[in-house]
Write a protein that holds these residues in place. Structure first.
Motif, PDB file in Angstrom:
ATOM      1  N   SER A 140       0.833  -1.209   0.000  1.00  0.00           N
ATOM      2  CA  SER A 140       0.000   0.000   0.000  1.00  0.00           C
ATOM      3  C   SER A 140       0.863   1.253   0.000  1.00  0.00           C
ATOM      4  CB  SER A 140      -0.927  -0.005   1.215  1.00  0.00           C
ATOM      5  OG  SER A 140      -1.833  -1.081   1.165  1.00  0.00           O
ATOM      6  N   LEU A 141       1.971   1.206   0.754  1.00  0.00           N
ATOM      7  CA  LEU A 141       2.860   2.361   0.793  1.00  0.00           C
ATOM      8  C   LEU A 141       3.484   2.621  -0.570  1.00  0.00           C
ATOM      9  CD1 LEU A 141       4.257   4.540   2.505  1.00  0.00           C
ATOM     10  CD2 LEU A 141       6.050   2.871   3.031  1.00  0.00           C
ATOM     11  N   LEU A 142       3.922   1.568  -1.243  1.00  0.00           N
ATOM     12  CA  LEU A 142       4.500   1.726  -2.571  1.00  0.00           C
ATOM     13  C   LEU A 142       3.464   2.227  -3.572  1.00  0.00           C
ATOM     14  CD1 LEU A 142       6.768  -1.451  -2.761  1.00  0.00           C
ATOM     15  CD2 LEU A 142       7.495   0.925  -2.479  1.00  0.00           C
ATOM     16  N   TYR A 143       2.237   1.733  -3.459  1.00  0.00           N
ATOM     17  CA  TYR A 143       1.139   2.185  -4.325  1.00  0.00           C
ATOM     18  C   TYR A 143       0.932   3.687  -4.130  1.00  0.00           C
ATOM     19  CZ  TYR A 143      -3.426   1.684  -6.713  1.00  0.00           C
ATOM     20  OH  TYR A 143      -4.481   1.770  -7.593  1.00  0.00           O
ATOM     21  N   HIS A 144       0.860   4.094  -2.872  1.00  0.00           N
ATOM     22  CA  HIS A 144       0.639   5.520  -2.583  1.00  0.00           C
ATOM     23  C   HIS A 144       1.784   6.371  -3.110  1.00  0.00           C
ATOM     24  CE1 HIS A 144      -0.133   9.245  -0.435  1.00  0.00           C
ATOM     25  NE2 HIS A 144       1.095   9.164   0.057  1.00  0.00           N
ATOM     26  N   ARG A 145       3.012   5.968  -2.842  1.00  0.00           N
ATOM     27  CA  ARG A 145       4.150   6.780  -3.277  1.00  0.00           C
ATOM     28  C   ARG A 145       4.267   6.823  -4.792  1.00  0.00           C
ATOM     29  NH1 ARG A 145       8.806   5.260   1.302  1.00  0.00           N
ATOM     30  NH2 ARG A 145       7.798   6.441   2.996  1.00  0.00           N
ATOM     31  N   ALA A 146       3.939   5.733  -5.445  1.00  0.00           N
ATOM     32  CA  ALA A 146       3.948   5.739  -6.911  1.00  0.00           C
ATOM     33  C   ALA A 146       2.921   6.726  -7.449  1.00  0.00           C
ATOM     34  CB  ALA A 146       3.666   4.329  -7.439  1.00  0.00           C
ATOM     35  N   ILE A 147       1.746   6.771  -6.817  1.00  0.00           N
ATOM     36  CA  ILE A 147       0.717   7.726  -7.235  1.00  0.00           C
ATOM     37  C   ILE A 147       1.215   9.158  -7.074  1.00  0.00           C
ATOM     38  CG2 ILE A 147      -1.474   8.742  -6.487  1.00  0.00           C
ATOM     39  CD1 ILE A 147      -2.527   5.922  -6.120  1.00  0.00           C
ATOM     40  N   VAL A 148       1.847   9.448  -5.943  1.00  0.00           N
ATOM     41  CA  VAL A 148       2.329  10.809  -5.692  1.00  0.00           C
ATOM     42  C   VAL A 148       3.398  11.203  -6.711  1.00  0.00           C
ATOM     43  CG1 VAL A 148       3.541  12.286  -4.047  1.00  0.00           C
ATOM     44  CG2 VAL A 148       1.754  10.736  -3.240  1.00  0.00           C
ATOM     45  N   VAL A 149       4.394  10.338  -6.896  1.00  0.00           N
ATOM     46  CA  VAL A 149       5.495  10.664  -7.814  1.00  0.00           C
ATOM     47  C   VAL A 149       5.000  10.769  -9.253  1.00  0.00           C
ATOM     48  CG1 VAL A 149       7.678   9.839  -8.772  1.00  0.00           C
ATOM     49  CG2 VAL A 149       7.249   9.648  -6.321  1.00  0.00           C
ATOM     50  N   LEU A 150       4.278   9.750  -9.714  1.00  0.00           N
ATOM     51  CA  LEU A 150       3.796   9.757 -11.097  1.00  0.00           C
ATOM     52  C   LEU A 150       2.754  10.858 -11.325  1.00  0.00           C
ATOM     53  CD1 LEU A 150       3.502   5.913 -11.728  1.00  0.00           C
ATOM     54  CD2 LEU A 150       5.240   7.482 -12.614  1.00  0.00           C
ATOM     55  N   MET A 200      -6.700  15.123  -1.177  1.00  0.00           N
ATOM     56  CA  MET A 200      -6.067  15.738  -2.342  1.00  0.00           C
ATOM     57  C   MET A 200      -5.652  14.715  -3.385  1.00  0.00           C
ATOM     58  SD  MET A 200      -3.748  18.737  -0.574  1.00  0.00           S
ATOM     59  CE  MET A 200      -3.069  17.757   0.784  1.00  0.00           C
ATOM     60  N   VAL A 201      -5.442  13.475  -2.965  1.00  0.00           N
ATOM     61  CA  VAL A 201      -4.969  12.437  -3.878  1.00  0.00           C
ATOM     62  C   VAL A 201      -5.897  12.231  -5.082  1.00  0.00           C
ATOM     63  CG1 VAL A 201      -4.649   9.927  -4.064  1.00  0.00           C
ATOM     64  CG2 VAL A 201      -3.462  11.211  -2.292  1.00  0.00           C
ATOM     65  N   PRO A 202      -7.245  12.213  -4.919  1.00  0.00           N
ATOM     66  CA  PRO A 202      -8.088  12.010  -6.106  1.00  0.00           C
ATOM     67  C   PRO A 202      -7.844  13.030  -7.212  1.00  0.00           C
ATOM     68  CG  PRO A 202      -9.375  11.688  -4.117  1.00  0.00           C
ATOM     69  CD  PRO A 202      -8.045  12.223  -3.680  1.00  0.00           C
ATOM     70  N   VAL A 203      -7.708  14.301  -6.855  1.00  0.00           N
ATOM     71  CA  VAL A 203      -7.443  15.324  -7.868  1.00  0.00           C
ATOM     72  C   VAL A 203      -6.064  15.102  -8.479  1.00  0.00           C
ATOM     73  CG1 VAL A 203      -7.160  17.796  -8.284  1.00  0.00           C
ATOM     74  CG2 VAL A 203      -8.975  16.987  -6.768  1.00  0.00           C
ATOM     75  N   LEU A 204      -5.083  14.736  -7.659  1.00  0.00           N
ATOM     76  CA  LEU A 204      -3.741  14.468  -8.188  1.00  0.00           C
ATOM     77  C   LEU A 204      -3.760  13.297  -9.162  1.00  0.00           C
ATOM     78  CD1 LEU A 204      -0.722  15.119  -8.144  1.00  0.00           C
ATOM     79  CD2 LEU A 204      -0.485  13.512  -6.231  1.00  0.00           C
ATOM     80  N   ILE A 205      -4.514  12.256  -8.841  1.00  0.00           N
ATOM     81  CA  ILE A 205      -4.628  11.117  -9.759  1.00  0.00           C
ATOM     82  C   ILE A 205      -5.213  11.561 -11.100  1.00  0.00           C
ATOM     83  CG2 ILE A 205      -5.886   8.973 -10.177  1.00  0.00           C
ATOM     84  CD1 ILE A 205      -5.601   8.349  -7.196  1.00  0.00           C
ATOM     85  N   ALA A 206      -6.271  12.351 -11.049  1.00  0.00           N
ATOM     86  CA  ALA A 206      -6.936  12.787 -12.281  1.00  0.00           C
ATOM     87  C   ALA A 206      -6.036  13.682 -13.127  1.00  0.00           C
ATOM     88  CB  ALA A 206      -8.244  13.502 -11.944  1.00  0.00           C
ATOM     89  N   VAL A 207      -5.460  14.705 -12.510  1.00  0.00           N
ATOM     90  CA  VAL A 207      -4.644  15.638 -13.299  1.00  0.00           C
ATOM     91  C   VAL A 207      -3.333  14.997 -13.725  1.00  0.00           C
ATOM     92  CG1 VAL A 207      -5.701  17.675 -12.256  1.00  0.00           C
ATOM     93  CG2 VAL A 207      -3.632  16.713 -11.227  1.00  0.00           C
TER      94      VAL A 207
END
Length: 450
Positions: A358-368, A414-421
């Motif tokens: 889960s941590l890797l999933y989250h960090r990948a989302i943030v970086v990408l 904030m993550v949902p908006v970051l995922i979309a944009v």
């Protein structure tokens, strides 16, 4: 061909939403040992709303410390079964079912935002990432405001994108109303609400001219203010002081600026434990993390017995800031650590071990996500204005949370908006580079703005 494409997109979206719902409702049914102080407060406020229409009960020191969105949602969810509202341990129940519905709706909002920015396939990719995002799933088992806050911010971003794409001034009024509703769900959305109207007006000048841009910015600000005004007036009248959505700013500011406590709630609890024991001897045998913050903060209020609690907190916060300015290196390091804490970790609940996947999933989302957003800003000229506005909103919310109490769960909204944009940014950048397009294909008959 177009009809089959629409059918395929709709079928895939339904499948993603169904999977997201199944994961969330399954998580919602899991038993939890104890509720946090914030969760108990939301439930108590909801009980007061359901029972007699009052916000909180007589034993709550400051019920307006919590924004009204989540408590209202819980009260409405349990309106048909009053006996179940206080029963927070039995299965999914109406409150957790509401959380699952809200979280699944966020997946749909993420699809819509990414689709408006870069097309339906980008929307499907973003929705799939959001549907299987572990922290969003975990949050449905609790009674925090993060799921509603995530939906509020994503829906506001979607409404702004819809207004921007259509260009009509009236749409910006609806977008402003969505921003106001997001603030009622989470008060830390206020910086975005203050920043977006003037920023959008500036970014729209080229497409609309000064007059049109100012009108759209004014409609955005006016509608947001109109939605917020009844609540702000009510709370300010009740408390006798101006309250921008929530009160309790003094205590939060004290915690956020305490170098001794590291600017975090847990650190401040540890720092105040010994001092608070002198006021409440029964706290001495308890671990600081298990004690409600308000009891530990009594020690800070006791330093200034002639002042109100909030005034005492604010005075001590100013002293914290003065102390930090005398040691700028340590203070800068503290805020850098809070920024890392805010985005580099993920919500996992109390007393729960970190799940590495889960941590890797989250960090990948943030970086990408950040990389995709920057790529879109650099290459997708036809979307720079809108991407820039959404980026500024995320930065404003991040700055406020990093300055105040940067809990890891605060990134969940904030993550949902970051995922979309981020997803849209990658798609737009690749499309522009591969086809040499200045502007991506339009999804509406109107000329895109910005």
């Amino acid at each position: 061909m177009i009809r089959w494409r629409i059918v395929a997109v709709a079928a895939l979206l339904v499948g993603i939403l169904a999977a997201g719902w199944a994961l969330r409702i399954d998580q919602a049914g899991e038993q939890r040992a104890a509720l946090s102080a914030d969760e108990r407060s939301y439930v108590r406020i909801a009980e007061g709303l359901q029972r007699d229409g009052t916000y909180g009960d007589g034993s709550m020191r400051d019920p307006f410390h919590w924004a009204p969105g989540a408590a209202t949602l819980f009260a409405l969810a349990a309106s048909s079964d009053a006996t179940r509202l206080g029963d927070t341990s039995a299965g999914a129940g109406p409150l957790r079912t509401a959380q699952a519905l809200v979280s699944t709706a966020t997946v749909l909002a993420v699809f819509g935002l990414a689709a408006l920015l870069a097309g339906a396939w980008a929307g499907l990719a973003a929705a799939a990432v959001m549907a299987f995002y572990p922290p969003a799933i975990s949050l449905t088992s609790g009674f925090l405001s993060e799921p509603l806050g995530a939906l509020g911010l994503a829906a506001a971003a979607l409404a702004l994108a819809w207004a921007w794409r259509g260009g009509r001034a009236g749409r910006f009024a609806l977008a402003g109303a969505a921003i106001g509703l997001a603030c009622l769900a989470r008060a830390d959305t206020l910086p975005a609400a203050l920043l977006l109207p003037p920023l959008c007006a500036v970014l729209l000048v080229r497409a609309c001219g000064w007059r049109g841009a100012v009108v759209r910015g004014a409609l955005l600000a006016g509608s947001a203010a109109a939605v917020l005004a009844p609540w702000v007036v009510h709370v300010s009248t009740k408390t006798g002081a101006f309250v921008p959505v929530t009160s309790g700013g003094g205590s939060t500011l004290y915690i956020a600026t305490s170098l001794e406590g590291g600017g975090t709630l847990t650190g401040t609890k540890r720092a105040l434990h010994a001092e608070a024991c002198e006021i409440h001897p029964t706290l001495c045998d308890r671990q600081p993390y298990a004690i409600r913050a308000e009891f530990l903060l009594d020690a800070v209020a006791a330093r200034h017995p002639s002042l109100s609690r909030d005034e005492a907190m604010r005075r001590e916060a100013r002293a914290n800031i003065d102390d930090g300015l005398d040691r700028p290196g340590l203070y800068a390091a503290m805020f850098a650590g809070k920024l890392e804490r805010l985005w580099w970790g993920y919500f996992r609940g109390r007393n729960t071990e970190v799940n590495r996947a889960s941590l890797l999933y989250h960090r990948a989302i943030v970086v990408l996500g950040v990389m995709g957003l920057l790529a879109g800003l650099a290459l997708a000229r036809g979307r720079r204005g809108l991407l820039g506005a959404l980026c500024a909103a995320l930065v404003a919310c991040t700055a406020l949370n990093a300055f105040y109490v940067a809990e890891t769960r605060h990134n969940a909204r904030m993550v949902p908006v970051l995922i979309a944009v981020g997803t849209a940014g990658w798609v737009l950048a690749v499309r522009t580079r591969s086809r040499g397009e200045e502007h991506p294909p339009k999804l509406a008959s109107q000329k895109p703005l910005g």
